[in-house]
Motif scaffolding. Structure first.
Motif, short mmCIF file in Angstrom:
data_model
loop_
_atom_site.label_atom_id
_atom_site.label_comp_id
_atom_site.label_asym_id
_atom_site.label_seq_id
_atom_site.Cartn_x
_atom_site.Cartn_y
_atom_site.Cartn_z
N GLY A 86 -111.74 22.42 83.51
CA GLY A 86 -110.82 21.63 82.43
C GLY A 86 -111.80 20.80 81.69
O GLY A 86 -111.74 20.43 80.44
N PHE A 87 -113.03 20.29 82.40
CA PHE A 87 -113.74 19.38 81.48
C PHE A 87 -114.99 19.85 80.83
O PHE A 87 -115.49 19.21 80.03
CB PHE A 87 -114.04 18.04 82.45
N LEU A 91 -117.97 17.95 78.16
CA LEU A 91 -118.91 17.03 78.67
C LEU A 91 -120.11 16.60 77.85
O LEU A 91 -120.64 17.63 77.13
CB LEU A 91 -119.43 17.71 79.84
N ALA A 92 -120.44 15.40 77.70
CA ALA A 92 -121.85 15.15 77.34
C ALA A 92 -122.85 15.08 78.41
O ALA A 92 -122.55 14.52 79.52
CB ALA A 92 -121.86 13.74 76.60
N VAL A 93 -123.93 15.76 78.50
CA VAL A 93 -124.87 16.05 79.38
C VAL A 93 -126.14 15.40 79.10
O VAL A 93 -126.70 15.68 78.16
CB VAL A 93 -124.93 17.17 80.07
N VAL A 94 -126.97 14.61 80.09
CA VAL A 94 -128.11 13.97 79.95
C VAL A 94 -129.18 14.89 80.54
O VAL A 94 -128.87 15.16 81.75
CB VAL A 94 -128.23 12.73 80.43
N THR A 95 -130.01 15.49 79.91
CA THR A 95 -131.15 16.59 80.41
C THR A 95 -132.39 15.78 80.42
O THR A 95 -133.13 16.38 81.21
CB THR A 95 -131.04 17.88 79.54
N HIS A 96 -132.53 14.91 79.64
CA HIS A 96 -133.98 14.19 79.68
C HIS A 96 -133.94 12.73 79.86
O HIS A 96 -132.97 12.04 79.21
CB HIS A 96 -134.60 14.45 78.39
N THR A 111 -114.38 10.95 83.38
CA THR A 111 -113.37 10.50 84.18
C THR A 111 -114.02 10.32 85.45
O THR A 111 -115.33 11.02 85.64
CB THR A 111 -112.09 11.24 84.15
N SER A 112 -113.41 9.54 86.48
CA SER A 112 -114.13 9.38 87.53
C SER A 112 -113.87 9.58 88.88
O SER A 112 -114.31 9.34 90.21
CB SER A 112 -114.60 7.83 87.65
N GLU A 113 -112.79 10.69 88.89
CA GLU A 113 -112.50 11.19 90.21
C GLU A 113 -113.64 11.72 91.28
O GLU A 113 -113.44 11.47 92.53
CB GLU A 113 -111.62 12.53 89.91
N THR A 114 -114.64 12.12 90.75
CA THR A 114 -115.77 12.86 91.36
C THR A 114 -116.64 11.78 92.16
O THR A 114 -116.71 11.70 93.58
CB THR A 114 -116.66 13.75 90.85
N VAL A 115 -117.12 10.94 91.16
CA VAL A 115 -117.66 9.70 91.80
C VAL A 115 -116.95 9.03 92.92
O VAL A 115 -117.58 8.73 93.95
CB VAL A 115 -118.55 8.63 91.09
N ILE A 116 -116.17 8.69 92.50
CA ILE A 116 -115.05 7.67 93.37
C ILE A 116 -114.70 8.49 94.67
O ILE A 116 -114.86 7.81 95.62
CB ILE A 116 -114.00 7.28 92.69
N GLY A 117 -114.70 9.86 94.48
CA GLY A 117 -114.15 10.57 95.61
C GLY A 117 -115.50 10.39 96.66
O GLY A 117 -115.05 10.46 97.79
N GLU A 118 -116.49 10.65 96.18
CA GLU A 118 -117.99 10.63 97.09
C GLU A 118 -117.75 9.37 97.72
O GLU A 118 -118.05 9.13 99.09
CB GLU A 118 -118.88 10.68 96.19
N PHE A 119 -117.44 8.27 97.10
CA PHE A 119 -117.52 7.02 97.75
C PHE A 119 -116.27 6.78 98.79
O PHE A 119 -116.36 6.07 99.91
CB PHE A 119 -117.77 5.74 97.04
N MET A 120 -115.14 7.39 98.36
CA MET A 120 -113.93 6.92 99.26
C MET A 120 -114.34 7.80 100.58
O MET A 120 -113.92 7.18 101.79
CB MET A 120 -112.63 7.67 98.58
N ALA A 121 -114.86 8.84 100.45
CA ALA A 121 -115.31 9.62 101.68
C ALA A 121 -116.21 8.70 102.60
O ALA A 121 -116.18 8.77 103.79
CB ALA A 121 -116.02 10.94 101.39
#
Length: 470
Positions: A86-87, A91-96, A111-121
């Motif tokens: 979906g995203f 996406l804007a991606v930093v390569t350098h 959106t932050s589902e992923t990072v927040i999911g990591e820390f919820m775990a």
RNA sequence: CGGGAAGUAGCGCAGCUUGGUUAGCGCGCCUGGUUUGGGACCAGGAGGCCGCGGGUUCGAAUCCCGCCUUCCCGACCA
């Protein structure tokens, strides 16, 4: 000069009207990078009032504010299949960075589902840690092909809530509470914008969600704007990020998560839901300036009368009332404040003073009242409340007048040219959606027949609200 | 990425077809004055790599070639 318009009229060209208002009310400017937005002080002051109203409602549900990083490892996005699909395009991606190519690209959060999911775990061990109710105020980046100030910018500001629960029921109840007691209440009582609450059909669901709820508002051109969304994520993200907890029986169980957000798009919605050919109309509850006192003439006596009125009124609403001592003609100043949508204007001139009166003018209706200096204070207090309520009532009747019940797709397409159409969901189906989409019409939400929010799109007897949208 | 339009002062535009002194106009801005009951007026003033690069020419905003950017319309999104 009376009646000469400063803005393109809504009927003539609504998108042009919107651009004119955003510029002339000093709300925002385009940023130097395509799709970016500079929010000017007046626009930001309105956003700050929205933030504080939403924030206090969020906290009332038990959630706490936190902050997660702007940069997210690209690999995180890949952990949830639908989410990344979906995203990815936006996406804007930093390569350098640091003068070197990075080993793993970093995405700028869409959106932050992923990072927040990591820390919820990491933070959740036991059922005693649940529910975990988090919110953050942040900027996010989604590369947009066709940007428009406030409505669709590549970077925007929002709040995103993320919660984890022990059961599906608890998650579902909580997200419903957010949707109704935070978003719907805020929209109704603060922004004075009526919305249809419902769930999105599967085709319009958030990437990775099992259920998406929406608040759909009607703009003055009859098009729909999604003002806020709330998602049940089921166990999709819990699986992807290993968000487990130990239940009362000592067994490991997967959490059920939710997410919900409202953005600076609300500012665009406010503009388009209430504005008229003379500019913005800002509801008193979010108006940075609620009352402007305009001296008709630049003479001592008039200015003194303005000043003393200012002092009296400021006791009740400090900092939300101003005296416009600016240069320029009276008419010019009136027009400028009208464009900014200040709810009440008080005109003080020699003619008023001679009779011991001041003139109070409503922005929403244009109604004028000649009242004594003393009466002004109580009148203004009451009028601000009246305006707030009348704006909601008027937006509601506008919307209702342009929402029609139909039974066929052809009728729905016809109705969506100027507003919303309601028709039985089982008359639409996948092929119906395709046909509507070909006409730039989408299913905005599904409701039960009585207007309440269904638990799932599989319920019988659902009604689809379809429209063109932003 | 497909289709259309445009790049000239902060903003909006004219000038280009048919090359020629110092590139104009409106709004805005600055100075002074008169004004002020629905975008006031007068006088004076500041502000330009005419998108970028190359070419033609005695001479280019104007003609030629290439490039870049922006905007609008279609497929995605809060």
């Amino acid at each position: 000069m009376a009646g000469q318009s400063v803005l393109t009229s809504q009927n003539e060209d609504f998108p042009k009207w919107y651009q004119d208002v955003v510029a002339k009310a000093e709300m925002a400017d385009n940023g130097p990078v395509r799709g970016t937005m500079v929010i000017r002080p007046y626009g930001y002051a309105i956003w700050e009032r929205m933030q504080s109203e939403i924030d206090s409602r969020i906290k009332a549900t038990g959630a706490q504010n936190a902050y997660f990083p702007l940069f997210i490892p690209e690999s995180y996005l890949h952990r949830e299949a639908e989410h990344v699909e979906g995203f990815s395009p936006e996406l804007a991606v930093v390569t350098h960075a640091g003068g070197e190519e990075l080993a793993e690209p970093i995405v700028v959060r869409p959106t932050s589902e992923t990072v927040i999911g990591e820390f919820m775990a990491k933070w959740i061990q036991s059922y005693r840690d649940l529910p975990l109710l988090l919110n953050q105020w942040a900027n996010v980046v989604r590369w947009e092909l066709r940007p428009r100030l406030f409505l669709r910018s590549s970077e925007f500001l929002w709040q995103e809530g993320h919660t984890a629960h022990a059961s599906a029921e608890d998650a579902s109840q909580y997200v419903m509470k957010i949707h109704v007691e935070v978003y719907h209440d805020f929209l109704e009582t603060v922004l004075a914008v009526p919305t249809y609450l419902g769930i999105k059909p599967p085709s319009e669901r958030f990437a990775g969600a099992t259920n998406t709820m929406t608040c759909e508002a009607m703009m003055r051109d009859g098009k729909a704007l999604q003002m806020a969304t709330s998602h049940e994520l089921g166990q999709n993200f819990a699986k992807a990020f290993d968000i487990f907890f130990q239940n009362e029986e000592g067994q490991a169980a997967l959490c059920h998560t939710t997410s919900w957000g409202a953005s600076t798009r609300l500012v665009g919605g406010l503009i388009m839901a209430h504005g008229d050919d003379n500019g913005l109309i800002v509801p008193p509850a979010v108006a940075p300036t609620q009352v402007v006192i305009i001296p008709v003439r630049d003479d001592e006596e008039v200015l003194q009368a303005c000043q003393s009125l200012f002092v009296e009124l400021s006791r009740e609403r400090p900092s939300r009332i101003v005296v416009d001592k600016g240069r320029g003609s009276f008419g010019r100043r009136v027009t400028d404040w009208e464009i900014k949508g200040v709810p009440l204007r008080v005109e003080v001139g020699p003619r008023d003073l001679a009779q011991g009166l001041v003139t109070v003018v409503r922005r929403d209706t244009g109604e004028k009242f000649a009242v004594s200096h003393v009466e002004a204070r109580t009148l203004i207090q009451g009028l601000l409340e009246t305006i707030q309520n009348d704006m909601y009532a008027s937006a509601t009747s506008f919307r209702d007048a342009r929402t029609v019940d139909v039974t066929t797709l052809a009728e729905a397409i016809e109705a969506a040219q100027s507003g919303f159409a309601r028709l039985p969901w089982d008359r639409v189906g996948a092929s119906g959606e395709t046909r509507l989409n070909a006409e730039a019409i989408t299913v905005r939400c599904l409701q039960r027949g009585d207007g309440t929010i269904p638990a799932s799109d599989l319920e019988d007897g659902l009604v689809a609200i379809v429209a063109k949208s932003y």
